[in-house]
Design an enzyme around this catalytic site. Structure first.
Site, mmCIF file in Angstrom:
data_model
loop_
_atom_site.group_PDB
_atom_site.id
_atom_site.type_symbol
_atom_site.label_atom_id
_atom_site.label_comp_id
_atom_site.label_asym_id
_atom_site.label_seq_id
_atom_site.Cartn_x
_atom_site.Cartn_y
_atom_site.Cartn_z
ATOM 1 N N ALA A 229 9.337 -9.267 66.315
ATOM 2 C CA ALA A 229 8.642 -8.151 66.278
ATOM 3 C C ALA A 229 9.693 -7.504 66.737
ATOM 4 C CB ALA A 229 7.297 -8.670 67.285
ATOM 5 N N GLY B 102 9.503 -13.378 66.106
ATOM 6 C CA GLY B 102 8.575 -13.520 65.006
ATOM 7 C C GLY B 102 9.698 -14.429 63.910
ATOM 8 N N GLU C 165 9.169 -17.351 63.524
ATOM 9 C CA GLU C 165 7.766 -17.873 62.701
ATOM 10 C C GLU C 165 8.000 -17.743 61.728
ATOM 11 O OE1 GLU C 165 4.790 -17.738 65.847
ATOM 12 O OE2 GLU C 165 6.378 -15.663 65.885
ATOM 13 N N GLU D 77 8.540 -15.339 73.097
ATOM 14 C CA GLU D 77 7.213 -14.754 73.569
ATOM 15 C C GLU D 77 7.042 -15.265 75.166
ATOM 16 O OE1 GLU D 77 7.030 -15.268 69.299
ATOM 17 O OE2 GLU D 77 8.184 -16.323 71.065
#
Length: 325
Positions: free
Chosen positions: A131, A176, A179, A199
Site C-alpha cells: 500500500a 499488499g 497479497e 503489517e
C-alpha cells in the site's frame, strides 16, 4: 452458438441437490450462479476476437499510467499481460493504481479470447511494495477503511477471474504486493524475489485477503509464523513452503510465466474456465459435494464445439483448433 438456457442440464439439478444437502452445515455454494457466467455465450458483454487484435496495448486511465495491459499475438495468442508501472513509488498501491488494476481485471474477465493472464512489474527490483503509506497517511479513518475494502474486493475479483492467472515476481512483494501475488493462481519468483507480510509491525494486519489466502497456500502454522513475525521470505523457502510454484534465475520470472501461460493457452479455453471453477468451488465443500460440482462443470462442456474438435483432432493426430465455443 448455444443458448443461455443450455446450462440447465441434469448436472445442474445435482448441484442444486448438493446445495440443499449443505444446509445443515451452513455452507453456501455459489456454483449455480457462477458456472453459467463463465461461459462466453452466457454474457452479452463479451468482446470479439477482432476487437482484441485491434488493440495491441490498452490503457485504462488518462495521464501517467500505473497499469498497462497488452494482449499478445502470434505464438502467444490468448495471453494478456498486466504490467504494474509506478516507478516513483515502487509500484505502491495508491488510488490510481488500484483504479486502473480494477478496471483492467473487469475488462479482461469479459474478454472471450483471453485464455491466461500474467501480472508483472516494469519497475526493476520490485514487484509491488504494498500500500502507498504516504497516501494512506492523508486519509481519514473512514477513507482508509473504504480503501482497504476496495483493495480486498479487487484482489477477490482477480482470484475469481475465469481464466488462469500467473504472478511473475522479480524483487520485493511486500504487504499488499504479496497479497496481490497470492490472489493469482500461480506464482513464479526469481532469485531476487522477497515476499513478506509486514503489517503487524505497522499496527495493522494483512487486510486484502492475506489472513485468509496465505493459510490456504502454506498451512495455518506457517501462515501464522509469517504474519506474526513479519519475516521476509526468499525464493528457496517460498518454493519449499508453497508460497511460490516455480523459482528461476534473476530476470527470468516473466519468461517462465510466459512459458507456462503458452502451455495453458494451447488448451481449450472453456475447459480452463470450467476446471478453475470446479477446483475453486470444490475446495470449500466436502468431497461428495465437490464431485457434484465437478459433474456440473463437466456437463457444461459436453455440448461445446471445442469438445468435438478435441476428439476429432486426437483421431486425426493433429493439433486442435479451439475457438472457445
Amino acid at each position: 452458438m448455444l443458448a443461455v438456457t443450455g446450462w440447465r442440464t441434469p448436472a445442474w439439478l445435482a448441484l442444486r441437490q448438493a446445495q440443499d444437502s449443505m444446509g445443515a452445515c451452513g455452507v453456501a455454494v455459489t456454483a449455480i450462479a457462477t458456472i453459467p457466467s463463465l461461459l462466453p455465450w452466457a454474457s452479452s458483454s463479451s468482446t470479439t476476437g477482432s476487437h482484441h487484435h485491434q488493440q495491441q496495448q490498452r490503457t485504462f486511465a488518462s495521464g501517467q499510467l500505473h497499469v498497462l495491459v497488452e494482449p499478445l499475438g502470434d505464438q502467444h495468442e490468448g495471453i494478456s499481460v498486466v504490467t504494474l508501472n509506478r516507478p516513483d513509488a515502487r509500484n505502491a498501491i495508491g488510488r490510481q493504481l488500484l483504479r486502473e488494476l480494477r478496471e483492467a481485471i473487469n475488462n479482461l474477465r469479459q474478454e472471450r479470447t483471453t485464455r491466461c493472464v500474467i501480472i508483472r512489474s516494469a519497475v526493476p527490483g520490485v514487484f509491488c511494495s504494498g500500500a502507498d503509506l504516504k497516501e494512506r497517511a492523508m486519509m481519514t479513518q473512514h477513507e482508509a477503511g473504504e480503501f482497504v475494502t476496495s483493495i480486498r474486493q479487487t484482489f477477490s475479483d482477480l482470484q475469481a477471474m475465469p481464466v488462469p492467472t500467473i504472478a511473475a515476481m522479480e524483487g520485493y512483494a511486500l504487504g499488499g504486493g504479496a497479497e496481490l501475488a497470492i490472489s493469482c493462481d500461480l506464482r513464479v519468483v526469481s532469485s531476487t524475489a522477497v515476499v513478506g507480510f509486514p503489517e503487524a509491525q505497522l499496527g495493522i494486519i494483512p487486510g486484502a485477503g492475506g489472513t485468509q489466502r496465505l493459510p490456504r497456500l502454506v498451512g495455518m502454522a506457517k501462515a501464522k509464523e509469517l504474519i506474526f513475525t513479519a519475516r521476509r521470505v526468499k525464493p528457496d523457502e517460498a518454493l519449499r513452503v508453497g508460497l511460490a510454484d516455480h523459482a528461476v534465475e534473476e530476470g527470468q520470472a516473466y519468461n517462465k510465466a510466459l512459458e507456462i501461460a503458452a502451455e495453458m493457452a494451447r488448451c481449450a479455453p472453456l475447459s480452463l474456465r470450467m476446471a478453475k471453477e470446479a477446483i475453486a468451488q470444490g475446495m470449500n465443500v466436502d468431497l461428495a459435494t465437490g464431485l457434484r460440482i465437478e459433474q456440473a462443470c463437466y456437463a457444461q462442456l459436453l455440448p461445446t464445439k471445442d469438445r468435438v474438435e478435441g476428439l476429432k483432432a486426437f483421431a486425426e493426430k493433429r493439433q486442435p483448433r479451439y475457438m472457445g465455443e
